[in-house]
Design a protein around this motif. Sequence first.
Motif, PDB file in Angstrom:
ATOM      1  N   GLY A  21      39.918  32.513  23.823  1.00 41.29           N
ATOM      2  CA  GLY A  21      40.321  33.760  24.465  1.00 41.29           C
ATOM      3  C   GLY A  21      39.319  34.219  25.504  1.00 41.29           C
ATOM      4  N   TYR A  22      38.035  34.188  25.160  1.00 38.38           N
ATOM      5  CA  TYR A  22      37.005  34.564  26.126  1.00 38.38           C
ATOM      6  C   TYR A  22      36.962  33.580  27.294  1.00 38.38           C
ATOM      7  CZ  TYR A  22      34.908  38.457  23.629  1.00 38.38           C
ATOM      8  OH  TYR A  22      34.693  39.655  23.043  1.00 38.38           O
ATOM      9  N   GLY A  23      37.154  32.300  27.010  1.00 41.38           N
ATOM     10  CA  GLY A  23      37.166  31.323  28.085  1.00 41.38           C
ATOM     11  C   GLY A  23      38.287  31.564  29.074  1.00 41.38           C
ATOM     12  N   VAL A  24      39.468  31.856  28.568  1.00 42.79           N
ATOM     13  CA  VAL A  24      40.615  32.132  29.436  1.00 42.79           C
ATOM     14  C   VAL A  24      40.380  33.412  30.231  1.00 42.79           C
ATOM     15  CG1 VAL A  24      43.057  32.801  29.418  1.00 42.79           C
ATOM     16  CG2 VAL A  24      42.284  30.856  28.072  1.00 42.79           C
ATOM     17  N   PHE A  25      39.838  34.434  29.584  1.00 46.41           N
ATOM     18  CA  PHE A  25      39.585  35.698  30.273  1.00 46.41           C
ATOM     19  C   PHE A  25      38.598  35.509  31.415  1.00 46.41           C
ATOM     20  CE2 PHE A  25      36.919  39.480  30.733  1.00 46.41           C
ATOM     21  CZ  PHE A  25      37.874  40.356  31.210  1.00 46.41           C
ATOM     22  N   PHE A  26      37.470  34.866  31.150  1.00 48.07           N
ATOM     23  CA  PHE A  26      36.464  34.707  32.193  1.00 48.07           C
ATOM     24  C   PHE A  26      36.900  33.715  33.262  1.00 48.07           C
ATOM     25  CE2 PHE A  26      33.700  36.606  28.919  1.00 48.07           C
ATOM     26  CZ  PHE A  26      33.327  37.724  29.649  1.00 48.07           C
ATOM     27  N   ALA A  27      37.699  32.717  32.905  1.00 49.83           N
ATOM     28  CA  ALA A  27      38.252  31.825  33.928  1.00 49.83           C
ATOM     29  C   ALA A  27      39.174  32.606  34.857  1.00 49.83           C
ATOM     30  CB  ALA A  27      39.006  30.674  33.277  1.00 49.83           C
ATOM     31  N   ASN A  28      39.933  33.528  34.291  1.00 44.10           N
ATOM     32  CA  ASN A  28      40.806  34.369  35.112  1.00 44.10           C
ATOM     33  C   ASN A  28      39.988  35.256  36.042  1.00 44.10           C
ATOM     34  OD1 ASN A  28      43.264  35.523  35.998  1.00 44.10           O
ATOM     35  ND2 ASN A  28      42.921  37.250  34.621  1.00 44.10           N
ATOM     36  N   VAL A  29      38.882  35.778  35.553  1.00 36.87           N
ATOM     37  CA  VAL A  29      38.026  36.644  36.374  1.00 36.87           C
ATOM     38  C   VAL A  29      37.451  35.851  37.554  1.00 36.87           C
ATOM     39  CG1 VAL A  29      35.818  37.897  36.363  1.00 36.87           C
ATOM     40  CG2 VAL A  29      37.466  38.272  34.539  1.00 36.87           C
ATOM     41  N   VAL A  30      37.140  34.581  37.327  1.00 37.75           N
ATOM     42  CA  VAL A  30      36.561  33.757  38.392  1.00 37.75           C
ATOM     43  C   VAL A  30      37.643  33.225  39.327  1.00 37.75           C
ATOM     44  CG1 VAL A  30      35.353  31.589  38.837  1.00 37.75           C
ATOM     45  CG2 VAL A  30      34.534  33.125  37.061  1.00 37.75           C
ATOM     46  N   LEU A  31      38.762  32.777  38.773  1.00 33.27           N
ATOM     47  CA  LEU A  31      39.761  32.083  39.587  1.00 33.27           C
ATOM     48  C   LEU A  31      40.722  33.006  40.324  1.00 33.27           C
ATOM     49  CD1 LEU A  31      40.587  29.113  37.227  1.00 33.27           C
ATOM     50  CD2 LEU A  31      39.156  29.112  39.259  1.00 33.27           C
ATOM     51  N   MET A  32      40.993  34.194  39.790  1.00 38.39           N
ATOM     52  CA  MET A  32      41.967  35.068  40.444  1.00 38.39           C
ATOM     53  C   MET A  32      41.534  35.478  41.857  1.00 38.39           C
ATOM     54  SD  MET A  32      44.057  38.399  39.126  1.00 38.39           S
ATOM     55  CE  MET A  32      42.726  39.558  39.145  1.00 38.39           C
ATOM     56  N   PRO A  33      40.285  35.904  42.093  1.00 36.50           N
ATOM     57  CA  PRO A  33      39.905  36.226  43.474  1.00 36.50           C
ATOM     58  C   PRO A  33      40.000  35.034  44.421  1.00 36.50           C
ATOM     59  CG  PRO A  33      38.302  37.118  41.947  1.00 36.50           C
ATOM     60  CD  PRO A  33      39.219  36.251  41.158  1.00 36.50           C
ATOM     61  N   LEU A  34      39.649  33.843  43.919  1.00 33.07           N
ATOM     62  CA  LEU A  34      39.767  32.652  44.766  1.00 33.07           C
ATOM     63  C   LEU A  34      41.219  32.368  45.127  1.00 33.07           C
ATOM     64  CD1 LEU A  34      37.226  30.323  42.941  1.00 33.07           C
ATOM     65  CD2 LEU A  34      36.920  31.486  45.120  1.00 33.07           C
TER      66      LEU A  34
END
Length: 67
Positions: A21-34
């Motif tokens: 869950g934390y991995g998906v959340f932080f991946a979203n935080v990094v990938l969404m702006p890109l």
Amino acid sequence: MDLSLFKSRSFSLGAVALCLGYGVFFANVVLMPLWLQSFLGYTATWAGLVSAPSGVTAVLTSLMSDA
């Protein structure tokens, strides 16, 4: 930490689910702006403003977990 806790199926599954869950959340935080900048043509400022609510949510939930 007592590693024998991982012998319990419930603890192990809970730990794995929490990590994923934390991995998906932080991946979203990094990938969404890109994604917003690359595919939708947002500027860096607008991508940051669109992504800001997820960062604020992370800060607020981390403060609640300390209580």
